[in-house]
Design a protein around this motif. Structure first.
Motif, mmCIF file in Angstrom:
data_model
loop_
_atom_site.group_PDB
_atom_site.id
_atom_site.type_symbol
_atom_site.label_atom_id
_atom_site.label_comp_id
_atom_site.label_asym_id
_atom_site.label_seq_id
_atom_site.Cartn_x
_atom_site.Cartn_y
_atom_site.Cartn_z
ATOM 1 N N GLY A 1 -7.965 -3.078 3.010
ATOM 2 C CA GLY A 1 -8.888 -1.709 3.160
ATOM 3 C C GLY A 1 -8.673 -1.200 4.389
ATOM 4 O O GLY A 1 -8.446 0.412 4.587
ATOM 5 N N ILE B 1 -5.264 1.399 4.345
ATOM 6 C CA ILE B 1 -4.893 2.573 3.609
ATOM 7 C C ILE B 1 -4.283 3.660 4.392
ATOM 8 O O ILE B 1 -3.305 4.386 3.952
ATOM 9 C CB ILE B 1 -6.318 2.874 2.703
ATOM 10 N N VAL C 1 0.806 -1.320 0.016
ATOM 11 C CA VAL C 1 -0.050 -0.019 -0.290
ATOM 12 C C VAL C 1 0.895 1.185 -0.049
ATOM 13 O O VAL C 1 0.572 2.190 -0.853
ATOM 14 C CB VAL C 1 -0.980 0.022 1.390
#
Length: 307
Positions: free
Chosen positions: A172, A175, A103
């Motif tokens: 998710g 992030i 990420v």
């Protein structure tokens, strides 16, 4: 290309041995790890001697290192002082850290390079000045301040995200931690891309492409951007290992039990087996990523050839 890869792989061997030896020696001079195994009171001599024999700490350091390296090549990174295999700790720690690093690198590549290209093509304009100021502020602010601020605003006050990451640590949930981890590197990537774009924009091959009447988009993507990305790729490649090993602050803030968390616990408890095992894997990550970066040079710049 094949000869170059073989030569680089052979060069990795002394680098790997030297790096792991240095780490092993540094960890073993931090103090006596047995001293903290008996709680607040010191271990009695018989118990301390038994523990040293059990973990091989009664042997000379050079012999401990040779034994450790021999076990590493069989996939055995030792046993932590709590009796748990270091490989088991790696199995739970590396997956969330790898996802967090992915990420962070995506943020670096997408946002950093995009801002760098925009400011490099518009050097001296308001957008260039704004991005330079913002990146300078990001570089100046410590990571723990950025992490705590985003955790407070996005997680506590506004409720957009969970303040802490669950044990599963899905993409998710990572992030915001990934953005925090990548914030400083992202700013450096943007500034480095800007400088490289602005410099190569004045090169002869760019002027020749413009004189030939090539479309602006093709000049930027096929000629200007590819050559300008070489120093950026070098930085990102070196940064991958740093992100995995340097995520201690970010993982502590968002309660991520990854590599940084395990390294912190190992250093705090003087658990040399855990620290050396994790750092050994990080050294391998550094070496492999740097090899991939060197091979990527030939893809970005056709003038680079490896024999």
């Amino acid at each position: 290309m094949g000869r170059y890869v073989v030569r680089r792989l052979l060069q990795m061997i002394p680098v790997f041995v030297g790096a792991t030896l240095l780490i092993f020696l540094m960890v073993n001079v931090l103090g006596d790890p047995i001293a903290g195994l008996c709680g607040e009171r010191a271990c009695d001599p018989a118990t301390a001697a038994q523990l040293r024999r059990e973990f091989g700490l009664d042997q000379p350091v050079w012999q401990q290192y040779l034994t450790y390296m021999g076990n590493v090549f069989t996939g055995d990174f030792g046993t932590a002082f709590n009796g748990q295999k270091v490989t088991e700790l790696m199995g739970t720690a590396f997956p969330p850290t790898i996802r967090l690093t992915v990420v962070a690198v995506v943020f670096e590549v997408v946002i950093g390079i995009t801002l760098g290209v925009l400011t490099g093509l518009r050097r001296g304009r308001p957008v260039d000045t704004l991005v330079l100021l913002v990146t300078l502020v990001v570089i100046s602010v410590p990571t723990f301040v950025t992490g705590l601020l985003l955790q407070l605003l996005l997680g506590v006050d506004w409720g957009w995200v969970d303040p802490s990451v669950s044990p599963e640590a899905g993409f998710g949930e990572l992030i915001v931690p990934g953005l925090v981890l990548a914030s400083v590197s992202l700013a450096y990537v943007a500034r480095l891309t800007r400088a490289s774009i602005a410099e190569n924009r004045r090169s002869d091959y760019v002027r020749t492409a413009v004189a030939k009447g090539l479309p602006r988009r093709r000049i930027i993507t096929r000629h200007l951007l590819r050559n300008s990305l070489i120093p950026v790729v070098t930085f990102i490649g070196a940064d991958v290992g740093a992100l995995m090993g340097g995520a201690i602050v970010t993982e502590r803030i968002f309660n991520i039990h990854g590599v940084g968390y395990q390294l912190y616990q190992g250093i705090l408890r003087q658990n040399s087996q855990t620290v050396v095992g994790f750092v050994t894997v990080l050294v391998l990550v550094f070496l492999v990523v740097n090899l991939l970066v060197d091979l990527l040079y030939a893809v970005l710049d056709p003038r680079i050839r490896y024999a």
